[in-house]
Design a protein around this motif. Structure first.
Motif, mmCIF file in Angstrom:
data_model
loop_
_atom_site.group_PDB
_atom_site.id
_atom_site.type_symbol
_atom_site.label_atom_id
_atom_site.label_comp_id
_atom_site.label_asym_id
_atom_site.label_seq_id
_atom_site.Cartn_x
_atom_site.Cartn_y
_atom_site.Cartn_z
ATOM 1 N N GLY A 109 -9.595 -6.511 -1.314
ATOM 2 C CA GLY A 109 -9.223 -7.460 -2.352
ATOM 3 C C GLY A 109 -8.719 -8.681 -2.011
ATOM 4 O O GLY A 109 -7.755 -9.143 -2.804
ATOM 5 N N LEU A 110 -8.788 -9.259 -0.876
ATOM 6 C CA LEU A 110 -8.336 -10.419 -0.576
ATOM 7 C C LEU A 110 -9.617 -11.482 -0.240
ATOM 8 O O LEU A 110 -10.652 -11.125 -0.051
ATOM 9 C CB LEU A 110 -7.423 -10.452 0.911
ATOM 10 C CG LEU A 110 -6.161 -9.758 0.950
ATOM 11 C CD1 LEU A 110 -5.719 -9.425 2.228
ATOM 12 C CD2 LEU A 110 -5.321 -10.635 0.149
ATOM 13 N N PRO A 111 -9.276 -12.871 -0.721
ATOM 14 C CA PRO A 111 -10.741 -13.593 -0.867
ATOM 15 C C PRO A 111 -10.732 -13.774 0.874
ATOM 16 O O PRO A 111 -9.811 -13.778 1.593
ATOM 17 C CB PRO A 111 -10.246 -14.845 -1.201
ATOM 18 C CG PRO A 111 -8.609 -14.743 -1.379
ATOM 19 C CD PRO A 111 -8.398 -13.568 -1.220
ATOM 20 N N GLY B 62 -0.078 -9.162 -2.093
ATOM 21 C CA GLY B 62 -0.949 -9.787 -1.204
ATOM 22 C C GLY B 62 -0.633 -9.549 0.463
ATOM 23 O O GLY B 62 -1.559 -9.132 1.017
ATOM 24 N N ARG C 253 -1.919 -5.959 1.195
ATOM 25 C CA ARG C 253 -3.229 -5.935 1.414
ATOM 26 C C ARG C 253 -3.627 -6.361 2.798
ATOM 27 O O ARG C 253 -4.501 -5.678 3.425
ATOM 28 C CB ARG C 253 -4.086 -6.784 0.343
ATOM 29 C CG ARG C 253 -4.046 -6.393 -1.157
ATOM 30 C CD ARG C 253 -4.468 -7.454 -1.976
ATOM 31 N NE ARG C 253 -4.039 -6.958 -3.360
ATOM 32 C CZ ARG C 253 -4.804 -6.352 -4.259
ATOM 33 N NH1 ARG C 253 -6.099 -6.346 -3.912
ATOM 34 N NH2 ARG C 253 -4.790 -5.889 -5.454
ATOM 35 N N GLN D 203 -2.613 -1.888 -8.852
ATOM 36 C CA GLN D 203 -3.983 -2.463 -8.284
ATOM 37 C C GLN D 203 -3.985 -1.879 -6.837
ATOM 38 O O GLN D 203 -4.970 -1.617 -6.366
ATOM 39 C CB GLN D 203 -3.469 -4.048 -8.122
ATOM 40 C CG GLN D 203 -3.694 -4.559 -9.442
ATOM 41 C CD GLN D 203 -3.351 -6.267 -9.348
ATOM 42 O OE1 GLN D 203 -2.614 -6.680 -8.441
ATOM 43 N NE2 GLN D 203 -3.665 -7.083 -10.385
ATOM 44 N N ASN E 280 -5.026 1.685 -6.946
ATOM 45 C CA ASN E 280 -6.508 1.554 -7.233
ATOM 46 C C ASN E 280 -7.183 1.635 -5.880
ATOM 47 O O ASN E 280 -8.191 2.276 -5.753
ATOM 48 C CB ASN E 280 -6.818 0.722 -8.178
ATOM 49 C CG ASN E 280 -6.432 1.409 -9.812
ATOM 50 O OD1 ASN E 280 -6.256 2.419 -9.951
ATOM 51 N ND2 ASN E 280 -6.337 0.447 -10.579
ATOM 52 N N ARG E 281 -6.721 0.502 -5.352
ATOM 53 C CA ARG E 281 -7.748 0.086 -4.185
ATOM 54 C C ARG E 281 -7.573 1.015 -2.875
ATOM 55 O O ARG E 281 -8.519 1.632 -2.389
ATOM 56 C CB ARG E 281 -7.008 -1.129 -3.538
ATOM 57 C CG ARG E 281 -7.383 -1.779 -2.169
ATOM 58 C CD ARG E 281 -8.868 -2.123 -2.285
ATOM 59 N NE ARG E 281 -9.402 -2.641 -3.223
ATOM 60 C CZ ARG E 281 -10.594 -3.189 -3.704
ATOM 61 N NH1 ARG E 281 -11.548 -2.789 -3.187
ATOM 62 N NH2 ARG E 281 -11.023 -3.899 -4.804
#
Lengths: 384, 416, 319
Positions: free
Chosen positions: B212-214, B229, B232, B262, B265-266
């Motif tokens: 879920g990181l760009p 972040g 992640r 979040q 869920n990930r």
């Protein structure tokens, strides 16, 4: 009707760092009545800790500064107190309990000395040796005889019941005479073996025990307002339950109003009478705890309550809040939650919604009714 | 050997941390004391299974995670991974094995080197594993000619033997040995090429979206990210070597509720997509409920209860599990005005006395609990559930709520 | 940044004096100029002494030597102490060979630290014989243990951070962890300490020279400490104050410059102050990647009190 212990009116606190300004607390209003427990709940960075420290003026100024508003504690506006008089404000009826009890206790002193110190200060105050901040610029002078009670409206008069001066003088004579009083406070916080604990250093105590000592210290100042900033967040679950039990029992025994700050919805639900939900520096919803938790009327409250994991993975994913907490140096215009809100319309982007009563029939005067800062609060129950 | 062994199998795992003796103690010849962080824990984690390890501070759950990942050497017991005993692995072999089991730490700030960029942090395992592959391949290549020569020697000897046997008159009752085959020329393992910066960046760019990181944040520094972040990034670093097991050490404890949701869920999505196994170490019952398939409850270095997540959380048997579940505050004001009745502190782990570790705080304690260690055993009628309590049968139906007293100021904590 | 400018200026001047002295220095070190004991004037900014030598020229000519000694001794100590400190701090597992080496390094360090460094340096100079190089060696011998102690402490605090463990869990070798993670994260305090230390070394060297154990003045190679010693004994300070004040001021300015630079570096390198320059992303990204944008408000324990005036305050809650 009794006078409220604390009244915060439109308080704004900013931090200035370099060229940037963070609006940590914006237009927060609160009213706490004697014996009431008000919870403030919110995520990291929502400004709840800043609020907790701003009330007793514990924030370092600079970088923090109180932009506007009033903090009226027992009739005196703490915002107007000058810098040199600040020490008189602290420890004059506002007790603090912090999250990390090991950092909040002086490692060089035994438990006895920690508590005796705050009792001693209370005695000085009761004798008028610590000047009320209306009275004075002079430094403390313990050799001088007690100064007579100060003018009306001053803190010392408001808080301190007239003490028998001779008795107080006696108690000041030697530190051993504090012993009984210290022991009584240790018993108050349900410490099983106070005689032993008395001679221990903070590092020799467990986390739960340290937090009890902190509570004993705060209570020994006989505060009329206790500010508990995440008092159980560093503790283990079973120990947290013990400390919460203790605090709930003390609420009934000591008639102090409590401002209870926590990120944990469960802890707030267990302790508070009324709850304020903070988001990005503002209180977005306020009201009696049962109403707010049962029927949240702000989209943020609703989503926050639903994000708490309460089911198994086979029952579907957890609901989350889209987006992220805004940068408070450039808060979004209008409602600060609108970038993350599915109900947001144009009006939310342009104007900041007022904290309006949920029940339109209710008297808008009372500060203790359920209110929500959302233009579409009636639609929140149907949200998703 | 029909069923494959579980992915991770731990037996009687012990980890003691010796306490340095003070000078006077040394003179008095007092034996060295030790913190019994993990004291005989046996557990297994299946493929694709998420095991939740719940415990409070001092329960040894984090130490267990570290020992299982071989970040601490165990004092005793064995760790088997995929059926292979990895308890004694050392050196390059250990470093190579590490790709199978990765760890995500609690502290989102401290677990990322502040001076490295995202691609360097996430790509670090790749860059560490590549030279190991190269070294092992080179060693194998270096060994191969010698091994080939040995095989050839043997072939020559066997051939000579064979020919001698063939030329000599056949003896009755003795068949001719089969003709030896010449050894095959050794297959030299390819030495994988040195991994390039571009390759690392490409792999990192690939893995970032899965957490879920760009993909365009490769060149940012950790301090530019929020706590979620950063967690992640930690997760991406763990995933990049395709481990089969990830030890999650309090992955969401430093995060807010919404961010925690979040990440959880990930985690669940990743487990499903990649068939990952987890050991989720946490004190957060809600997180375990959502992520885990099975739950193990630890108290003071020992397991007190193991079982399916739904069974344990809805029908706890061990008094400590009950105490823990009763202590969790619920965001529901209608359940308030309750008083918690488990007193006492979590005792010290230094040279613990025999007997049940929870006995000083247990409301159901009997004399036997104080002297005799309760074994982890199955309870009739509870299937796979393991509980270490002498009175499990008697207390199993007592609801956790019994440990809460309702009503104002009624109860004091039970005497300890 | 004042300290940085001042230090740059001093270094440039020293370089010019070393390479092309005639640009800034009108007279040679032992060149007679005529008037004796002449007070400061345009021709002789710091006056002249009893042998009619120009004090300004001597002070300037001493600059490269004194500066070089300060930087050189500190740098040598940094290298020796730094390497030993890194090794002693990182490979300190008890029971192993490296562990014993680590303990030995620390014991030797403790022994050195238990002597007053000035006295020890004097004693070593006595043994080695009086010369500028020997004094420099003697000071270096007494100096490196401070760096061992400093670096070892830093290494011990860094090596237990989770990112070091994470690297280990990834299969990174110990040597690489030391270089890539530990060394990088201890350089900041090291640089700051080194900068501040240059001044201290300079003062120590000048002190030894002042006692008269280093170099002779007047001579071909002037040095501030020996200048002060000579002028103080050769002429009454009340009548000719400029003679002692000039080299004294030179020491003072140089030391102050490095102190300012060190303090400035500390502010720049301190991650707490650096966090204020954190970038933030706009516009808000969509949901799943949303955690990224920076909220500078986020720290684990929200306590602006603890951050001090230099830190970015955390206007937010704890937890």
């Amino acid at each position: 009707m009794t006078e409220p212990v604390l009244q915060v009116n439109d308080l704004t606190v900013t931090y200035t760092v370099g060229a940037g300004t963070f609006f940590a607390v914006s237009d927060v209003s609160l009213q706490i009545e004697p014996g009431q427990v008000v919870g403030i709940v919110g995520e990291t960075g929502c400004g709840k800790s800043t609020l907790a420290k701003a009330i007793p003026r514990l924030l370092p100024e600079p970088p923090a500064s109180i932009g506007s508003g009033a903090i009226i504690f027992r009739g005196t506006d703490l915002v107007k107190v000058g810098r040199r008089q600040l020490p008189m404000v602290r420890g004059t009826g506002i007790g603090m309990i912090f999250q990390e009890p090991l950092n909040s206790l002086n490692p060089a002193f035994r438990v006895f000395d920690q508590i005796a110190e705050s009792i001693r200060i209370r005695h000085y105050r009761e004798m008028g040796w610590l000047r009320s901040f209306q009275g004075g610029e002079q430094p403390f002078d313990y050799s001088k005889p007690p100064i007579t009670t100060t003018a009306a409206g001053s803190l010392s008069k408001a808080i301190v019941p007239p003490a028998a001066e001779e008795a107080v003088k006696d108690r000041l004579a030697t530190r051993s005479q504090f012993r009984e009083e210290v022991l009584s406070y240790l018993r108050l916080v349900r410490i099983n073996d106070p005689e032993t604990i008395l001679n221990l250093y903070p590092h020799e105590l467990s986390g739960g025990m340290r937090q009890r000592i902190m509570i004993a210290m705060a209570l020994s100042e006989k505060p009329s307002l206790l500010i508990a900033d995440e008092p159980t967040s560093a503790l283990d679950v079973t120990i947290q339950a013990q400390v919460l039990t203790l605090m709930k029992e003390l609420i009934d025994e000591v008639h102090a109003a409590i401002l209870f700050i926590s990120h944990d919805l469960g802890v707030i639900a267990e302790t508070a009478d009324e709850v304020g939900v903070m988001y990005a520096g503002r209180i977005v919803e306020y009201g009696p705890v049962a109403e707010v938790f049962r029927d949240p009327r702000h989209p943020y409250t609703k989503m926050l309550l639903r994000a708490a994991p309460a089911h198994y993975k086979n029952d579907g994913p957890l609901s989350t809040i889209p987006g992220s907490v805004p940068n408070l140096s450039r808060p979004p215009p209008g409602c600060r939650f609108h970038p993350r809100c599915s109900l947001a319309r144009d009006v939310c982007r342009g104007e900041n919604p007022p904290l309006a009563p949920v029940d339109p029939a209710a008297s808008a005067e009372s500060p203790h009714i359920h209110r929500s800062a959302c233009y579409f609060q009636s639609e929140v129950p149907n949200l998703r | 050997m029909s069923a494959p062994p579980p992915l991770l199998e731990v037996e009687g795992l012990e980890k003691f941390f010796p306490i340095t003796r003070s000078l006077t103690e040394t003179f008095q010849r007092r034996s060295a004391r030790a913190v019994h962080a993990v004291d005989g824990v046996s557990l297994s984690v299946g493929r694709g299974e998420a095991l939740g390890l719940i415990g409070e501070s001092g329960s040894g759950k984090t130490t267990f995670g570290w020992v299982v990942s071989r970040l601490h050497d165990p004092t005793g017991g064995t760790i088997r991974f995929n059926g292979q005993d990895v308890t004694k692995l050392q050196g390059t072999r250990l470093r190579q094995w590490r790709r199978n089991i990765q760890i995500v730490f609690q502290d989102p700030v401290g677990s990322l080197d502040p001076r490295l960029r995202v691609w360097q942090i996430v790509g670090e395992p790749l860059r560490a594993q590549n030279p190991i592959d190269r070294t092992l391949a080179k060693e194998a290549r270096a060994r191969a000619p010698a091994e080939f020569r040995v095989a050839q020697e043997k072939y020559r000897r066997d051939l000579a033997e064979h020919q001698r046997a063939k030329s000599s008159p056949p003896e009755p009752g003795r068949s001719l040995p089969p003709e030896p085959q010449p050894p095959e020329a050794p297959k030299l393992p390819e030495v994988p090429p040195r991994i390039t910066k571009a390759q690392v960046r490409a792999r990192v760019q690939e893995i970032l979206p899965t957490v879920g990181l760009p993909p365009d944040c490769l060149d940012q520094y950790p301090h530019e990210f929020s706590g979620g972040g950063r967690q992640r990034i930690s997760l991406a670093r763990a995933l990049i070597v395709n481990p089969s097991l990830i030890v999650l050490d309090e992955p969401t404890s430093a995060l807010d509720v919404a961010v925690q949701a979040q990440i959880l869920n990930r985690l669940v999505a990743l487990q499903r997509e990649r068939g990952l196994s987890y050991v989720l170490i946490t004190h957060n019952v809600a997180a375990v409920r959502f992520v885990a398939d099975r739950v193990a409850v630890m108290y003071l270095g020992r397991l007190v209860e193991v079982g399916g997540v739904r069974e344990v959380l809805e029908h706890p048997v061990h008094p400590y599990t009950k105490a823990l579940l009763a202590a969790v505050p619920y965001p529901d004001p209608s359940r308030r005005r309750t008083r918690y009745r488990i007193g006492g502190d979590i005792p010290s782990l230094v040279d613990p006395k025999p007997g049940c570790r929870f006995s000083p705080r247990c409301p159901f304690v009997i004399d036997r609990c104080r002297v005799e260690d309760p074994p982890l055993r199955t309870i009739p009628g509870l299937g796979e559930r393991l509980v270490s309590c002498h009175r499990a049968e008697e207390v199993q139906d007592i609801a956790p709520e019994t440990l809460l007293a309702t009503g104002p100021t009624s109860a004091r904590p039970l005497p300890t | 940044m004042f300290g940085f400018l001042l230090v740059s200026l001093i270094c440039i001047v020293a370089l010019i004096v070393a390479v092309a002295p005639h640009v800034l220095v009108p007279y040679g070190p032992t060149q007679e100029t005529g008037p004796i004991y002449s007070p400061p004037s345009w021709a002789h900014p710091f006056g002249t002494d009893g042998l009619s030598f120009d004090v300004y020229s001597n002070v300037m000519l001493a600059l490269p030597l004194d500066l070089g000694l300060g930087i050189g001794i500190a740098a040598a100590s940094l290298v020796v102490g730094g390497v030993l400190g890194l090794l002693a701090g990182f490979y300190d597992r008890p029971g192993t060979l490296a562990g014993y080496a680590s303990v030995s390094i620390m014991r030797v360090t403790d022994i050195f630290l238990s002597f007053p460094s000035l006295i020890l340096a004097l004693a070593i100079t006595r043994v080695l014989g009086i010369s500028i190089i020997n004094v420099a060696i003697a000071i270096t011998i007494t100096w490196w243990p401070y760096y061992v102690r400093l670096i070892r402490g830093e290494v011990l605090s860094v090596k237990h951070l989770p990112y070091v463990t994470a690297a280990r869990a990834a299969g990174v070798t110990e040597n690489r962890i030391l270089l890539r993670h530990v060394l990088r994260n201890v350089t900041e305090p090291l640089i700051v300490y080194f900068t501040l230390d240059i001044g201290t070394v300079l003062v120590t060297y000048s002190t030894i020279a002042y006692i008269g154990v280093a170099s002779k003045y007047p001579g071909p190679v002037p040095e501030w400490g020996s200048m002060m010693a000579y002028y103080q004994s050769s002429a009454p300070i009340s009548s000719y104050p400029w003679l002692v004040l000039a080299p004294g001021a030179a020491v003072f300015v140089t030391v102050i410059a490095f102190s300012l630079l060190g303090d400035g570096l500390r502010d720049i390198l301190d991650p707490r102050t650096r966090r204020a320059f954190v970038r933030s992303t706009t516009p808000e990204p969509p949901a799943e990647r949303a955690l990224l944008p920076v909220t500078p408000l986020e720290t684990s324990a929200g306590d602006p009190m603890a951050e001090g005036p230099l830190g970015t305050p955390d206007p937010g809650g704890g937890g």
